[in-house]
Write a protein that holds these residues in place. Sequence first.
Motif, mmCIF file in Angstrom:
data_model
loop_
_atom_site.group_PDB
_atom_site.id
_atom_site.type_symbol
_atom_site.label_atom_id
_atom_site.label_comp_id
_atom_site.label_asym_id
_atom_site.label_seq_id
_atom_site.Cartn_x
_atom_site.Cartn_y
_atom_site.Cartn_z
ATOM 1 N N PRO A 216 0.847 -1.191 0.000
ATOM 2 C CA PRO A 216 0.000 0.000 0.000
ATOM 3 C C PRO A 216 0.885 1.244 0.000
ATOM 4 O O PRO A 216 1.968 1.193 0.573
ATOM 5 C CB PRO A 216 -0.769 -0.107 1.317
ATOM 6 C CG PRO A 216 -0.576 -1.499 1.802
ATOM 7 C CD PRO A 216 0.688 -2.005 1.203
ATOM 8 N N PRO A 217 0.476 2.336 -0.598
ATOM 9 C CA PRO A 217 -0.825 2.543 -1.228
ATOM 10 C C PRO A 217 -0.899 2.043 -2.676
ATOM 11 O O PRO A 217 -1.975 1.962 -3.235
ATOM 12 C CB PRO A 217 -0.947 4.068 -1.211
ATOM 13 C CG PRO A 217 0.471 4.553 -1.316
ATOM 14 C CD PRO A 217 1.301 3.565 -0.547
ATOM 15 N N HIS A 218 0.285 1.653 -3.263
ATOM 16 C CA HIS A 218 0.292 1.354 -4.697
ATOM 17 C C HIS A 218 -0.557 0.125 -5.038
ATOM 18 O O HIS A 218 -1.041 -0.002 -6.152
ATOM 19 C CB HIS A 218 1.734 1.194 -5.177
ATOM 20 C CG HIS A 218 2.553 2.422 -4.865
ATOM 21 N ND1 HIS A 218 2.342 3.616 -5.488
ATOM 22 C CD2 HIS A 218 3.520 2.644 -3.941
ATOM 23 C CE1 HIS A 218 3.167 4.531 -4.977
ATOM 24 N NE2 HIS A 218 3.885 3.961 -4.038
ATOM 25 N N LYS A 219 -0.727 -0.759 -4.053
ATOM 26 C CA LYS A 219 -1.559 -1.946 -4.268
ATOM 27 C C LYS A 219 -2.960 -1.567 -4.736
ATOM 28 O O LYS A 219 -3.646 -2.353 -5.387
ATOM 29 C CB LYS A 219 -1.625 -2.728 -2.947
ATOM 30 C CG LYS A 219 -2.438 -3.989 -2.990
ATOM 31 C CD LYS A 219 -2.200 -4.890 -1.772
ATOM 32 C CE LYS A 219 -3.034 -4.502 -0.586
ATOM 33 N NZ LYS A 219 -2.931 -5.461 0.526
ATOM 34 N N PHE A 220 -3.384 -0.344 -4.370
ATOM 35 C CA PHE A 220 -4.757 0.081 -4.692
ATOM 36 C C PHE A 220 -4.804 1.122 -5.815
ATOM 37 O O PHE A 220 -5.811 1.779 -5.997
ATOM 38 C CB PHE A 220 -5.422 0.645 -3.426
ATOM 39 C CG PHE A 220 -5.499 -0.373 -2.326
ATOM 40 C CD1 PHE A 220 -6.463 -1.368 -2.357
ATOM 41 C CD2 PHE A 220 -4.574 -0.370 -1.282
ATOM 42 C CE1 PHE A 220 -6.523 -2.331 -1.369
ATOM 43 C CE2 PHE A 220 -4.625 -1.329 -0.286
ATOM 44 C CZ PHE A 220 -5.596 -2.315 -0.326
ATOM 45 N N GLU A 221 -3.673 1.274 -6.514
ATOM 46 C CA GLU A 221 -3.608 2.319 -7.545
ATOM 47 C C GLU A 221 -3.172 1.742 -8.886
ATOM 48 O O GLU A 221 -2.080 2.043 -9.380
ATOM 49 C CB GLU A 221 -2.652 3.434 -7.096
ATOM 50 C CG GLU A 221 -3.109 4.144 -5.832
ATOM 51 C CD GLU A 221 -2.098 5.183 -5.347
ATOM 52 O OE1 GLU A 221 -1.023 5.324 -5.949
ATOM 53 O OE2 GLU A 221 -2.406 5.849 -4.339
ATOM 54 N N PRO A 222 -4.016 0.915 -9.504
ATOM 55 C CA PRO A 222 -3.615 0.323 -10.787
ATOM 56 C C PRO A 222 -3.714 1.338 -11.924
ATOM 57 O O PRO A 222 -4.516 2.274 -11.858
ATOM 58 C CB PRO A 222 -4.654 -0.782 -10.984
ATOM 59 C CG PRO A 222 -5.866 -0.274 -10.288
ATOM 60 C CD PRO A 222 -5.368 0.529 -9.106
ATOM 61 N N GLY A 223 -2.892 1.150 -12.912
ATOM 62 C CA GLY A 223 -3.020 1.953 -14.138
ATOM 63 C C GLY A 223 -2.434 3.345 -14.026
ATOM 64 O O GLY A 223 -1.981 3.769 -12.965
ATOM 65 N N THR A 224 -2.456 4.045 -15.133
ATOM 66 C CA THR A 224 -1.929 5.415 -15.171
ATOM 67 C C THR A 224 -2.944 6.355 -14.536
ATOM 68 O O THR A 224 -4.088 6.406 -14.971
ATOM 69 C CB THR A 224 -1.663 5.830 -16.632
ATOM 70 O OG1 THR A 224 -0.716 4.915 -17.192
ATOM 71 C CG2 THR A 224 -1.113 7.256 -16.693
ATOM 72 N N PRO A 225 -2.535 7.075 -13.499
ATOM 73 C CA PRO A 225 -3.490 7.934 -12.796
ATOM 74 C C PRO A 225 -3.654 9.285 -13.482
ATOM 75 O O PRO A 225 -3.034 9.564 -14.507
ATOM 76 C CB PRO A 225 -2.826 8.105 -11.429
ATOM 77 C CG PRO A 225 -1.359 8.027 -11.729
ATOM 78 C CD PRO A 225 -1.208 7.090 -12.899
#
Length: 408
Positions: free
Chosen positions: A271-280
């Motif tokens: 976390p937090p990247h585990k919950f942030e897939p794809g290009t934001p």
Amino acid sequence: MNRLDDIPALRAEFPQLARRIHGKPLVYFDNANTAQKPQLVIDAVSDYYRLHNANVARAVHTLGEEATTLYEATRDKLARFVGARSREEVVFTRGTTEAVNLVAYSFLRPTLKPGDEILVSRMEHHANIVPWQLVAAETGAKVVPAPITASGELDVEGTVALMNPRTRLVGLVHVSNALGTVNPVAEIIAAAKARGIATLIDGSQAVPHFRVDVAALDCDFYVLTGHKLFAPTGTGALIARRALLDAMPPFMGGGEMIRKVSFEGTTFNDPPHKFEPGTPNIAGFIGLGAAIDWLQAIGMDAIAAREARLRDAMRAALAAVDGLRLVGDARARAAVFSFVVEGAHAHDLATLLDHDGIAVRSGHHCAHPTMQFFGVPATARASLAFYNTEDEIAVFIDALAKARRMLA
Ligand code: PLP
């Protein structure tokens, strides 16, 4: 000198506030819907595209590093701004709606059982009702409404009385978008915590108006949306306890949220990247960072003090309008006023006000259950920000009286 000591100069930072609508100066009283953006935020977004455009967390080239540094700096800024315990507890989302869905699907659904209860107040935005209904419908759990009073306050005793061993989560709006009520969230969080119940606070309408300290509130989840915070749309955050984020499965899969992918099995990022897939929304989050810097330079306490003066002036002015009834009149309230006017439909009022250059919202404010409780199909809503003025309140009150005469 604080920027709030020179309101004309502060207003000049917002290009939109100089607009004329139907030949009249814009009076923007729809801040609870979305706030206007200062030039500095607009510049931060366009500078990213002009100078730094690259994807984040992927490229080692200079532009990639610049974009990543700017984007990740917003996480630090937001963590400090809302008093998160650490930057790892700040998950970027597209807004409040996505943040609540993330909690509903990743935190609650995996362990939700038939008969479990999710307690949310009758003054919630649909974003803090419908995601719970969706996971409840799949699992046999139910969403229980917590009571509010005729003045639009949370019935604290009644709410606590509904907490029981089946209650899995309490969701509560910090400041109601439909009523303006400021809720005693700390009291409800403490009561829920004492019973082992998880808590989610919807801070969409709180963070733009006063200082919030998530760690001091001690809730499990705090959600917010960037566009009400003078930042671009499509930005927002879930602030959550690290231990909960560690235990929660991913919400959506894709790039960036993984550590290693193989067809035999995939492992996930921390976390937090585990919950942030794809290009934001890279530009948007850079804009959010600029908005936070700018708000902090002004100072949230100074902002809250100015808005309290505007709120009191507006409350007094509305009380003097014949035939106007406030929908919700809590003792603790923000400068957000929902009202109905005898003999005038809210949409007709809003249309006539628009002819005088005044932007207010009319409708149900994504809060059907709140409207049902008050027995009205719709209200008009005037919501102020610190860039509004007492002169604008006077213009609004005159236009309201004129609209009422026309509709009578
Ligand atoms: N919660 C509250 C209290 C709101 O006022 C809003 C926006 O109107 C939302 C949630 C939803 O925010 P968003 O549409 O940015 O996800």
